[in-house]
Scaffold this motif. Structure first.
Motif, short mmCIF file in Angstrom:
data_model
loop_
_atom_site.label_atom_id
_atom_site.label_comp_id
_atom_site.label_asym_id
_atom_site.label_seq_id
_atom_site.Cartn_x
_atom_site.Cartn_y
_atom_site.Cartn_z
N GLY A 374 0.79 -1.16 -0.05
CA GLY A 374 -0.06 0.06 0.01
C GLY A 374 0.67 1.24 0.05
O GLY A 374 0.46 2.33 -0.82
N LEU A 375 2.03 1.25 0.77
CA LEU A 375 2.78 2.58 0.83
C LEU A 375 3.59 2.77 -0.52
O LEU A 375 3.53 3.78 -1.13
N ALA A 376 3.95 1.57 -1.21
CA ALA A 376 4.48 1.44 -2.46
C ALA A 376 3.82 2.27 -3.42
O ALA A 376 3.83 3.16 -4.07
N ASP A 377 2.24 1.81 -3.49
CA ASP A 377 1.36 2.36 -4.32
C ASP A 377 1.14 3.73 -4.23
O ASP A 377 1.09 4.48 -5.11
N ALA A 378 0.83 4.10 -2.90
CA ALA A 378 0.75 5.73 -2.51
C ALA A 378 1.99 6.28 -3.02
O ALA A 378 1.82 7.50 -3.44
N ILE A 379 3.04 6.11 -2.61
CA ILE A 379 4.49 6.64 -3.36
C ILE A 379 4.48 6.78 -4.77
O ILE A 379 4.82 7.96 -5.19
N LYS A 381 2.10 7.10 -6.91
CA LYS A 381 1.25 8.17 -6.98
C LYS A 381 1.51 9.42 -6.78
O LYS A 381 1.03 10.36 -7.13
N LEU A 382 2.51 9.67 -5.71
CA LEU A 382 2.91 11.02 -5.40
C LEU A 382 4.11 11.39 -5.87
O LEU A 382 4.84 12.50 -5.64
N GLU A 383 4.87 10.55 -6.64
CA GLU A 383 6.11 10.74 -7.23
C GLU A 383 6.22 12.12 -7.74
O GLU A 383 7.28 12.68 -7.64
N HIS A 389 12.88 13.06 -1.15
CA HIS A 389 13.25 12.94 0.29
C HIS A 389 11.94 13.00 1.19
O HIS A 389 11.92 12.37 1.94
N THR A 390 10.91 13.49 0.70
CA THR A 390 9.64 13.56 1.48
C THR A 390 9.14 12.08 1.29
O THR A 390 8.82 11.65 2.35
N LEU A 391 9.10 11.51 0.12
CA LEU A 391 8.54 10.17 -0.04
C LEU A 391 9.53 9.03 0.76
O LEU A 391 9.02 8.10 1.22
N LEU A 392 10.92 9.46 0.96
CA LEU A 392 11.49 8.60 1.55
C LEU A 392 11.14 8.41 3.14
O LEU A 392 11.22 7.38 3.83
N THR A 393 10.81 9.61 3.75
CA THR A 393 10.43 9.59 5.00
C THR A 393 9.13 9.07 5.56
O THR A 393 9.03 8.63 6.67
#
Length: 427
Positions: A374-379, A381-383, A389-393
């Motif tokens: 689920g996190l990978a999917d959200a990330i 979509k927000l790429e 940096h924010t995505l990694l946090t």
């Protein structure tokens, strides 16, 4: 308004207040250690089992709170994008801060508040130590910032019977011994900080033990379960019925010891048992246990959960606990930024570089099971919306987003060079 006179008379007054404070706070430490009231005031029955069961909910809940909020390392984020200062903090704090924060938070939960003393160790490094209301008393300025203006640290040394008192005031540490209630001056040291280097870490606005409200419930829970265990062990609520036989009291004691009863022909011996409503007792136990969990905003993970419980469903169950931890983390953040402020003073003296602690914010990562898919999917979509940096946090297993980005970029560069070399070779 009269100015506060800071002198030995004040230190002695604080020492007397400290002894009162310590006596009041000691009860909470005992409960955390499993020394509950039932161990000293349980109603004993002669010649019957008197087992005392202790269910240490306080320790369980404090451990859970600490692990939930601080199981993952804390991240410092520069609000002005200065990654060098974040690396500097990580370099100086990274090897000791995680365990220190957990200890500080745990003691704050037990006593309502705990303290840390910032100092420079023998290796010339910035460091901190945790103290509690059992060995420290602080006097603050009464402002919203709650700055410490005087702090006393009470301690003894191993193999010595002498009691010592370190007094932190201004940029000095005054060393005393205490003999027959009097302060005996020993020496003094100076530190590099321009304020008293003692930071207060509160568990809540009231500075109260987090399990203060459940102590009476825990006492009842201990007693009920102890009574039931003793009942099963020796029929506590039963009496022996003997018909058509005369038994002397001394004979009864001897028979109980030997486990044998001698009665004449025609006599009848059996148990007169007081019936116990099992459902009522179990409902009572379950009700008290649920109240204990409810008052602590905790979820009982020992209950039967569906095997397909989703991450979202789990977070909903933990909503009340999350709210409690949000308030707790806000208190903790104030302490952490005070620590950083003192650290920046140390850097100013050591390297003559000026930093502002107000340019930083603190990020807590809850230690929870996470849905990686689920996190990978959200990330993904927000790429193209937020920075890498924010995505990694957002990833709980990434402790340092800056270091992760650095490694990622190095790998990309190495892969690019390898592809270029391969392309040149094919040509």
């Amino acid at each position: 308004m009269n100015k506060l006179e800071i002198n030995e008379s004040l230190f002695l007054t604080m020492y007397e207040e400290f002894k009162i404070q310590r006596a009041g706070k000691l009860r909470y430490k005992k409960y955390y250690d499993g020394e509950h009231d039932i161990l000293t005031n349980y109603t004993m029955s002669e010649d019957q089992s008197n087992m005392k069961l202790v269910f240490n909910f306080p320790k369980k809940f404090v451990t859970s709170l600490t692990g939930y909020s601080l199981g993952q390392p804390i991240n410092y984020i520069s609000k002005i994008g200065d990654e060098e200062v974040v690396k500097l903090i990580d370099k100086h704090f990274g090897y000791w801060e995680k365990a220190h924060n957990q200890k500080l938070s745990k003691n704050a939960d037990i006593f309502g508040e705990a303290y840390e003393i910032n100092y420079i160790n023998k290796q010339g490094e910035f460091h901190s130590m945790v103290t509690t209301p059992l060995d420290m008393y602080v006097l603050t300025d009464g402002t919203p910032e709650n700055n410490v203006i005087v702090g006393i640290h009470n301690f003894t040394k191993r193999f010595e019977k002498v009691e010592y008192l370190d007094v932190y005031v201004g940029n000095e540490i005054l060393h005393y011994s205490i003999i027959e209630g009097k302060l005996i001056y020993i020496s003094k040291d100076e530190h590099i900080f321009d304020t008293v280097p003692i930071n207060i870490c509160q568990a809540n606005d009231e500075s109260e033990c987090v399990y203060k409200d459940i102590i009476t419930l825990v006492n009842v829970y201990n007693i009920i379960n102890s009574d039931l265990s003793n009942e099963i062990s020796d029929h506590r609520n039963s009496m022996l019925k003997i018909m058509k036989a005369n038994i002397e009291e001394e004979d009864l004691k001897r028979m109980k010891k030997l486990g044998v009863i001698l009665v004449p022909d025609g006599a009848n011996v059996d148990w007169l048992i007081k019936n116990i409503n099992d459902d009522f007792v179990q409902n009572m136990i379950n009700n008290i246990e649920q109240k204990i969990y409810d008052l602590m905003d905790m979820v009982n993970f020992n209950e039967q959960w569906a095997s397909n419980t989703s991450n979202v469903a789990l977070k909903n169950k933990l909503l009340a606990l999350s709210h409690r931890c949000t308030l707790k983390e806000a208190m903790m953040e104030k302490t952490l930024l005070r620590r950083v402020r003192n650290f920046f003073k140390f850097i100013k003296v050591k390297e003559n570089i000026q930093y502002d602690y107000r340019d930083l914010k603190v990020k807590f990562t809850r230690d929870l099971p996470f849905d990686l898919v689920g996190l990978a999917d959200a990330i993904s979509k927000l790429e193209n919306i937020v920075s890498q940096h924010t995505l990694l946090t957002l990833l709980p297993f990434v402790e340092n987003a800056d270091y992760e980005m650095e490694k990622f970029n190095k790998e990309k560069e190495l892969n690019r060079i390898a592809l270029d070399d391969k392309g040149d070779g094919n040509a």
